[in-house]
Design an enzyme around this catalytic site. Structure first.
Site, PDB file in Angstrom:
ATOM      1  NE  ARG A 124      -4.255  -1.859   1.885  1.00 50.46           N
ATOM      2  CZ  ARG A 124      -4.241  -2.873   2.921  1.00 50.46           C
ATOM      3  NH1 ARG A 124      -3.188  -2.787   4.024  1.00 50.46           N
ATOM      4  NH2 ARG A 124      -4.866  -3.778   2.756  1.00 50.46           N
ATOM      5  CE  LYS A 146      -1.927  14.156 -13.318  1.00 47.08           C
ATOM      6  NZ  LYS A 146      -2.343  14.927 -14.650  1.00 47.08           N
ATOM      7  CD  GLU A 188       5.166  16.953 -21.865  1.00 47.34           C
ATOM      8  OE1 GLU A 188       4.380  18.051 -21.315  1.00 47.34           O
ATOM      9  OE2 GLU A 188       4.450  15.784 -21.945  1.00 47.34           O
ATOM     10  CE  LYS A 230       3.998  17.564 -13.140  1.00 47.47           C
ATOM     11  NZ  LYS A 230       4.053  16.659 -13.876  1.00 47.47           N
ATOM     12  CD  GLU A 240      -5.197  16.568 -13.905  1.00 47.63           C
ATOM     13  OE1 GLU A 240      -4.373  16.292 -13.894  1.00 47.63           O
ATOM     14  OE2 GLU A 240      -6.203  16.374 -14.719  1.00 47.63           O
ATOM     15  NE  ARG A 244      -0.501  16.963 -11.463  1.00 51.02           N
ATOM     16  CZ  ARG A 244       0.138  16.173 -10.837  1.00 51.02           C
ATOM     17  NH1 ARG A 244       0.071  15.930  -9.681  1.00 51.02           N
ATOM     18  NH2 ARG A 244       1.123  15.449 -11.528  1.00 51.02           N
ATOM     19  CG  ASN A 248      -3.152  16.882 -18.505  1.00 47.84           C
ATOM     20  OD1 ASN A 248      -2.186  16.249 -18.720  1.00 47.84           O
ATOM     21  ND2 ASN A 248      -3.862  16.671 -17.653  1.00 47.84           N
ATOM     22  CG  HIS A 251      -0.935  16.133 -22.144  1.00 49.75           C
ATOM     23  ND1 HIS A 251      -0.328  17.340 -22.305  1.00 49.75           N
ATOM     24  CD2 HIS A 251      -0.002  15.401 -21.798  1.00 49.75           C
ATOM     25  CE1 HIS A 251       1.116  17.259 -21.983  1.00 49.75           C
ATOM     26  NE2 HIS A 251       1.271  16.083 -21.333  1.00 49.75           N
ATOM     27  CG  HIS A 255      -2.792  11.002 -23.372  1.00 49.77           C
ATOM     28  ND1 HIS A 255      -3.157  11.463 -22.052  1.00 49.77           N
ATOM     29  CD2 HIS A 255      -1.394  11.129 -23.212  1.00 49.77           C
ATOM     30  CE1 HIS A 255      -2.309  11.709 -21.211  1.00 49.77           C
ATOM     31  NE2 HIS A 255      -1.290  11.355 -21.962  1.00 49.77           N
ATOM     32  CG  HIS A 273       4.199  11.657 -23.676  1.00 51.41           C
ATOM     33  ND1 HIS A 273       2.839  11.333 -23.656  1.00 51.41           N
ATOM     34  CD2 HIS A 273       4.214  12.639 -22.981  1.00 51.41           C
ATOM     35  CE1 HIS A 273       2.144  12.299 -22.918  1.00 51.41           C
ATOM     36  NE2 HIS A 273       3.211  13.178 -22.527  1.00 51.41           N
TER      37      HIS A 273
HETATM   38  P1  NAD Z   1      10.924   6.859 -22.495  1.00 52.65           P
HETATM   39  O1  NAD Z   1      10.991   6.553 -21.076  1.00 52.65           O
HETATM   40  O2  NAD Z   1      10.203   5.654 -23.247  1.00 52.65           O
HETATM   41  O3  NAD Z   1      12.519   7.562 -22.822  1.00 52.65           O
HETATM   42  C1  NAD Z   1      12.569   7.521 -24.190  1.00 52.65           C
HETATM   43  C2  NAD Z   1      13.572   6.530 -24.897  1.00 52.65           C
HETATM   44  O4  NAD Z   1      14.922   7.126 -24.417  1.00 52.65           O
HETATM   45  C3  NAD Z   1      13.693   5.187 -24.234  1.00 52.65           C
HETATM   46  O5  NAD Z   1      13.970   4.457 -25.421  1.00 52.65           O
HETATM   47  C4  NAD Z   1      14.662   5.117 -23.254  1.00 52.65           C
HETATM   48  O6  NAD Z   1      15.222   4.105 -23.081  1.00 52.65           O
HETATM   49  C5  NAD Z   1      15.846   5.981 -23.797  1.00 52.65           C
HETATM   50  N1  NAD Z   1      16.482   7.026 -22.650  1.00 52.65           N
HETATM   51  C6  NAD Z   1      16.180   7.369 -21.449  1.00 52.65           C
HETATM   52  N2  NAD Z   1      16.980   8.061 -20.870  1.00 52.65           N
HETATM   53  C7  NAD Z   1      18.075   7.800 -21.969  1.00 52.65           C
HETATM   54  C8  NAD Z   1      19.444   8.513 -21.833  1.00 52.65           C
HETATM   55  N3  NAD Z   1      19.762   9.318 -20.999  1.00 52.65           N
HETATM   56  N4  NAD Z   1      20.409   8.163 -22.904  1.00 52.65           N
HETATM   57  C9  NAD Z   1      19.998   7.603 -23.834  1.00 52.65           C
HETATM   58  N5  NAD Z   1      18.682   6.909 -23.913  1.00 52.65           N
HETATM   59  C10 NAD Z   1      17.857   7.197 -22.985  1.00 52.65           C
HETATM   60  O7  NAD Z   1      10.203   8.107 -22.898  1.00 52.65           O
HETATM   61  P2  NAD Z   1       9.972   9.618 -22.114  1.00 52.65           P
HETATM   62  O8  NAD Z   1       9.704  10.665 -23.224  1.00 52.65           O
HETATM   63  O9  NAD Z   1      11.198   9.860 -21.182  1.00 52.65           O
HETATM   64  O10 NAD Z   1       8.639   9.488 -21.168  1.00 52.65           O
HETATM   65  C11 NAD Z   1       7.399   9.444 -21.969  1.00 52.65           C
HETATM   66  C12 NAD Z   1       6.396   8.741 -20.861  1.00 52.65           C
HETATM   67  O11 NAD Z   1       6.288   9.776 -19.712  1.00 52.65           O
HETATM   68  C13 NAD Z   1       4.986   8.607 -21.267  1.00 52.65           C
HETATM   69  O12 NAD Z   1       4.610   7.250 -20.815  1.00 52.65           O
HETATM   70  C14 NAD Z   1       4.300   9.496 -20.790  1.00 52.65           C
HETATM   71  O13 NAD Z   1       2.840   9.071 -20.608  1.00 52.65           O
HETATM   72  C15 NAD Z   1       4.811   9.581 -19.550  1.00 52.65           C
HETATM   73  N6  NAD Z   1       4.530  11.126 -18.702  1.00 52.65           N
HETATM   74  C16 NAD Z   1       4.102  11.123 -17.501  1.00 52.65           C
HETATM   75  C17 NAD Z   1       3.879  12.226 -16.759  1.00 52.65           C
HETATM   76  C18 NAD Z   1       3.669  12.061 -15.437  1.00 52.65           C
HETATM   77  O14 NAD Z   1       3.198  13.415 -14.754  1.00 52.65           O
HETATM   78  N7  NAD Z   1       3.552  10.994 -14.809  1.00 52.65           N
HETATM   79  C19 NAD Z   1       4.147  13.500 -17.447  1.00 52.65           C
HETATM   80  C20 NAD Z   1       4.696  13.401 -18.700  1.00 52.65           C
HETATM   81  C21 NAD Z   1       4.732  12.052 -19.555  1.00 52.65           C
HETATM   82  N1  GLY Z   2       1.949  15.939 -16.784  1.00 54.43           N
HETATM   83  C1  GLY Z   2       0.815  16.395 -16.376  1.00 54.43           C
HETATM   84  C2  GLY Z   2       0.755  16.293 -14.803  1.00 54.43           C
HETATM   85  O1  GLY Z   2       1.716  15.921 -14.102  1.00 54.43           O
HETATM   86  O2  GLY Z   2      -0.277  16.760 -14.305  1.00 54.43           O
END
Ligand code: NAD
Ligand code: GLY
Length: 368
Positions: A124, A146, A188, A230, A240, A244, A248, A251, A255, A273
């Protein structure tokens, strides 16, 4: 010791975002957040070979008694699944992790979202420390708590709010990030200017050459500014309930594109993304102009900036407008079965608009 900029996130569960080179190797700083004897390092198949060894060694040197497990996902959005979530939970069980365990998320947003959700659910809720290695995860996904995985019906539909104990954005890791992923993170960054800071937007217009070249000082400024934006929002609205949602912008459209194209896959032409968000922001700006909320010139300026950063601004061929609209109906922001979208009054002035007419959205999707 390394020098780092810091941004504090206040609220009920405060924590600090540290930004600087070499932070992932600062075992003393990392180990400070491990209350018990168990740590699980979650990473992906590209990041782990580059950086996981150094993190493990640093943690071990600082706390030799720690039992440190490692769980590595195949890289890419298609790994952000319930199946991999379950496998990571198994890794915690195998480790014998107790409630004072700590999960370290070393990677981009995929690792951060999945590992954060694992930390939210194990017994939990155990601690999570985010070690973002993409620009996108440094400026957005590692901050704010998130956490989620995707299901075929939609992105991030299964998850929890679970703020990290700390965020260490080791900017030295950006040296190995592919240029396409750097640009995705810049989408972003541009989002913060678009939703609430016209001066930052202008700065991003001016600093494009340095940012695209990966200049470390300029990137660190952009990361810190983004995290400050942020942090200000999530400390006031962690769950949110209100503002917040502004984070998005683009988004709901983005999405829908990601889900409709099928969550990527390394080496294919799918948008990632950040790219999908870039297209989505332009669609939101175009819809705002069509609804008479904002000047067309601002939508044009946003599209020009994104294009100057070599980001896509049009819906990929083969994605039907009505299929995208159907995906948008499952967005988490919607209320009472009606679309609730983040639109804007112009650069720096986003707002949440409930009850958006689907016919107007469809028209923008068809043109897009
Ligand atoms: P990702 O995690 O897929 O990374 C992109 C690519 O870069 C991958 O192939 C990874 O292996 C590679 N990589 C990462 N770091 C590296 C480094 N230092 N050197 C070489 N390669 C590297 O994608 P992302 O763009 O980081 O994240 C996208 C995800 O984040 C989506 O799933 C999205 O929904 C999520 N997201 C979440 C929030 C949130 O608030 N939680 C906000 C925005 C996005
Ligand atoms: N990336 C949108 C949020 O964190 O709310």
């Amino acid at each position: 010791m390394t020098t780092a900029r810091t941004v504090d996130v206040g609220g009920e569960h405060p924590y600090t975002i540290a930004i600087g080179p070499g932070l992932a190797g600062d075992g003393t700083a990392l180990a400070r957040h491990v209350r018990g004897r168990h740590a699980l390092l979650v990473s992906d198949s590209i990041v782990a070979p580059l950086y996981a060894g150094a993190v493990r060694e640093a943690l071990h040197a600082a706390r030799p008694e720690l039992a440190i497990g490692t769980f590595v996902l195949p890289a890419g959005e298609e790994s952000k699944t319930l199946a991999h979530f379950g496998a990571a939970i198994d890794a915690l069980a195998t480790l014998g992790a107790t409630r004072d365990a700590c999960v370290f998320a070393l990677g981009g947003g995929v690792v951060g979202d999945l590992a954060g959700f694992v930390a939210a659910c194990w017994m939990r809720g155990v601690d999570c420390v985010q070690l973002p290695t993409t620009l996108l995860s440094m400026v957005d996904s590692s901050v704010g708590g998130k956490t989620a995985v995707d299901i075929p019906q939609g992105k991030n539909l299964v998850g929890a709010f679970h703020p990290p104990r700390a965020v260490f954005a080791d900017t030295a890791t950006l040296a190995t990030l592919p240029p396409r992923e750097l640009r995705a993170g810049l989408a972003e960054v541009i989002k913060y200017g678009a939703i609430r800071d016209a001066r930052f937007f202008q700065w991003l217009e001016q600093e494009r050459p340095a940012l695209l070249a990966g200049d470390p000082d300029t990137l660190a400024l952009a990361i810190a500014a983004s995290c400050e934006h942020k942090a200000e929002i999530v400390e006031r609205d962690p769950l949110e309930k209100g503002e917040r949602a502004l984070l998005n912008l683009g988004h709901t459209f983005g999405h829908a594109i990601e889900t409709q194209q099928g969550y990527g896959g390394l080496g294919n032409d799918n948008l990632n993304h950040g790219e999908a968000v870039a297209v989505g922001m332009v669609l939101a700006a175009r819809l705002s102009a069509d609804l008479g909320m904002a000047p067309v010139a601002d939508a044009d300026r946003l599209e020009s900036l994104l294009q100057a950063y070599a980001l896509p601004t049009r819906i990929p061929a083969g994605l039907a407008a009505d299929a995208l609209l159907a995906r948008m109906r499952l967005d988490k922001k919607n209320l009472a079965g009606r679309l609730r979208l983040v639109l804007w009054r112009g650069i720096g002035q986003a707002e949440v608009v409930p009850g958006v007419d689907e016919a107007r959205v469809l028209a923008v999707l068809r043109a897009g």
